[in-house]
Motif scaffolding. Structure first.
Motif, PDB file in Angstrom:
ATOM      1  N   ARG A 272      23.856   8.268   0.483  1.00 54.26           N
ATOM      2  CA  ARG A 272      23.622   9.382  -0.419  1.00 54.26           C
ATOM      3  C   ARG A 272      22.300   9.210  -1.180  1.00 54.26           C
ATOM      4  O   ARG A 272      21.905  10.089  -1.943  1.00 54.26           O
ATOM      5  N   ASN A 273      21.661   8.077  -0.958  1.00 51.18           N
ATOM      6  CA  ASN A 273      20.388   7.790  -1.632  1.00 51.18           C
ATOM      7  C   ASN A 273      19.190   7.909  -0.691  1.00 51.18           C
ATOM      8  O   ASN A 273      18.094   7.455  -1.028  1.00 51.18           O
ATOM      9  N   ALA A 274      19.397   8.502   0.465  1.00 51.51           N
ATOM     10  CA  ALA A 274      18.334   8.555   1.476  1.00 51.51           C
ATOM     11  C   ALA A 274      17.055   9.193   0.944  1.00 51.51           C
ATOM     12  O   ALA A 274      15.955   8.662   1.137  1.00 51.51           O
ATOM     13  N   LYS A 275      17.181  10.316   0.275  1.00 45.64           N
ATOM     14  CA  LYS A 275      15.983  11.017  -0.223  1.00 45.64           C
ATOM     15  C   LYS A 275      15.253  10.174  -1.266  1.00 45.64           C
ATOM     16  O   LYS A 275      14.015  10.165  -1.307  1.00 45.64           O
ATOM     17  N   THR A 276      16.002   9.465  -2.096  1.00 44.18           N
ATOM     18  CA  THR A 276      15.384   8.589  -3.099  1.00 44.18           C
ATOM     19  C   THR A 276      14.608   7.462  -2.431  1.00 44.18           C
ATOM     20  O   THR A 276      13.472   7.153  -2.814  1.00 44.18           O
TER      21      THR A 276
ATOM     22  N   GLN B 148      12.231  -0.894  -6.930  1.00 40.49           N
ATOM     23  CA  GLN B 148      11.345  -1.959  -6.442  1.00 40.49           C
ATOM     24  C   GLN B 148      10.623  -1.564  -5.149  1.00 40.49           C
ATOM     25  O   GLN B 148       9.618  -2.168  -4.783  1.00 40.49           O
ATOM     26  N   LEU B 149      11.166  -0.583  -4.426  1.00 40.58           N
ATOM     27  CA  LEU B 149      10.639  -0.236  -3.105  1.00 40.58           C
ATOM     28  C   LEU B 149       9.261   0.404  -3.189  1.00 40.58           C
ATOM     29  O   LEU B 149       8.950   1.144  -4.121  1.00 40.58           O
ATOM     30  N   SER B 150       8.455   0.144  -2.152  1.00 42.83           N
ATOM     31  CA  SER B 150       7.135   0.763  -2.016  1.00 42.83           C
ATOM     32  C   SER B 150       6.852   0.939  -0.528  1.00 42.83           C
ATOM     33  O   SER B 150       7.609   0.431   0.319  1.00 42.83           O
ATOM     34  N   PRO B 151       5.779   1.631  -0.164  1.00 45.02           N
ATOM     35  CA  PRO B 151       5.436   1.768   1.258  1.00 45.02           C
ATOM     36  C   PRO B 151       5.325   0.432   1.997  1.00 45.02           C
ATOM     37  O   PRO B 151       5.533   0.369   3.213  1.00 45.02           O
ATOM     38  N   ASN B 152       5.032  -0.627   1.274  1.00 45.84           N
ATOM     39  CA  ASN B 152       4.898  -1.953   1.900  1.00 45.84           C
ATOM     40  C   ASN B 152       6.229  -2.492   2.407  1.00 45.84           C
ATOM     41  O   ASN B 152       6.253  -3.471   3.162  1.00 45.84           O
TER      42      ASN B 152
ATOM     43  N   LYS C 179      11.441   8.720  -0.877  1.00 50.14           N
ATOM     44  CA  LYS C 179      10.448   9.029  -1.921  1.00 50.14           C
ATOM     45  C   LYS C 179       9.693   7.763  -2.318  1.00 50.14           C
ATOM     46  O   LYS C 179       8.459   7.767  -2.398  1.00 50.14           O
ATOM     47  N   TYR C 180      10.412   6.670  -2.531  1.00 48.98           N
ATOM     48  CA  TYR C 180       9.751   5.425  -2.917  1.00 48.98           C
ATOM     49  C   TYR C 180       8.889   4.864  -1.788  1.00 48.98           C
ATOM     50  O   TYR C 180       7.878   4.201  -2.035  1.00 48.98           O
ATOM     51  N   LEU C 181       9.296   5.120  -0.549  1.00 45.77           N
ATOM     52  CA  LEU C 181       8.503   4.665   0.602  1.00 45.77           C
ATOM     53  C   LEU C 181       7.286   5.558   0.829  1.00 45.77           C
ATOM     54  O   LEU C 181       6.368   5.187   1.566  1.00 45.77           O
TER      55      LEU C 181
END
Length: 210
Positions: free
Chosen positions: A116-120, A85-89, A123-125
């Motif tokens: 452990r999900n920091a890179k994910t 659901q994440l985006s730059p917004n 990426k979405y941001l």
């Protein structure tokens, strides 16, 4: 002189509290364990397995280590799905501008997160490329308040520990930063910490410190 700023991720760059809550609540409901937002608040800055143990305090049965691993995986799989659901917004206010300003000044920036999900998440941001280094839960054995993730971030940056500032929203993160010998800057809940060197009401005030 501060040469690098290490950012915690959850609660500083983006707020994923609600997503964590939904994922832990999903597991708790499956196991018929009472879980609310007050309990969820105790999980901030805490490793996945430690968070699970806190959740299981309300359980009516004792879980084996293999059962705990299965529950932790269920939570993470559900959480990772929610992250889509994440985006730059979803970045917290003014964070992007602060990151750009630091880079323009020649100050290195890194992520220091127990997740452990920091890179994910990054990426979405859409901001992975901004960071000179990323240290996360896959790089360390000991989560905050141990200083490991911040020490690892500094090593990846090639900067001395004493030349780093850490910005954190959790008191355990401030404790970890001080153990690492770094400048500890608090936002949100971390401002309750007596160990914080600076307490910010607005992340833009970081620019006047470094």
């Amino acid at each position: 002189m501060i040469k690098a700023v290490i950012f915690d991720l959850d609660g500083v760059i983006v707020s994923t509290d609600q997503l964590h809550y939904e994922a832990w609540k999903h597991v708790a409901d499956q196991e018929d364990i009472y879980f609310d937002e007050k309990i969820n608040h105790r999980l901030r800055g805490v490793s996945r397995m430690d968070s699970l143990n806190i959740m299981l305090e309300k359980a009516d049965k004792t879980y084996s280590e293999s059962e705990k691993e299965k529950l932790a995986k269920t939570k993470n799989d559900y959480y990772v799905d929610l992250l889509k659901q994440l985006s730059p917004n979803d970045m917290l206010p003014h964070v992007y501008d602060v990151l750009l300003n630091l880079k323009e000044q020649g100050i290195k920036i890194a992520i220091g997160s127990s997740s452990r999900n920091a890179k994910t998440i990054l990426k979405y941001l859409g901001i992975s490329c901004l960071f000179d280094a990323i240290a996360d839960g896959t790089d360390i054995e000991n989560s905050k308040p141990a200083p490991d993730v911040f020490l690892r971030a500094a090593e990846k940056l090639g900067v001395s520990y004493s030349s780093c500032a850490v910005i954190e929203d959790a008191t355990v993160g401030i404790e970890a930063a001080k153990k690492a010998g770094m400048l500890a800057i608090a936002v949100f809940d971390a401002k309750k910490s007596e160990q914080a060197d600076h307490k910010l009401d607005d992340i833009r005030d970081l620019l006047s410190i470094v």
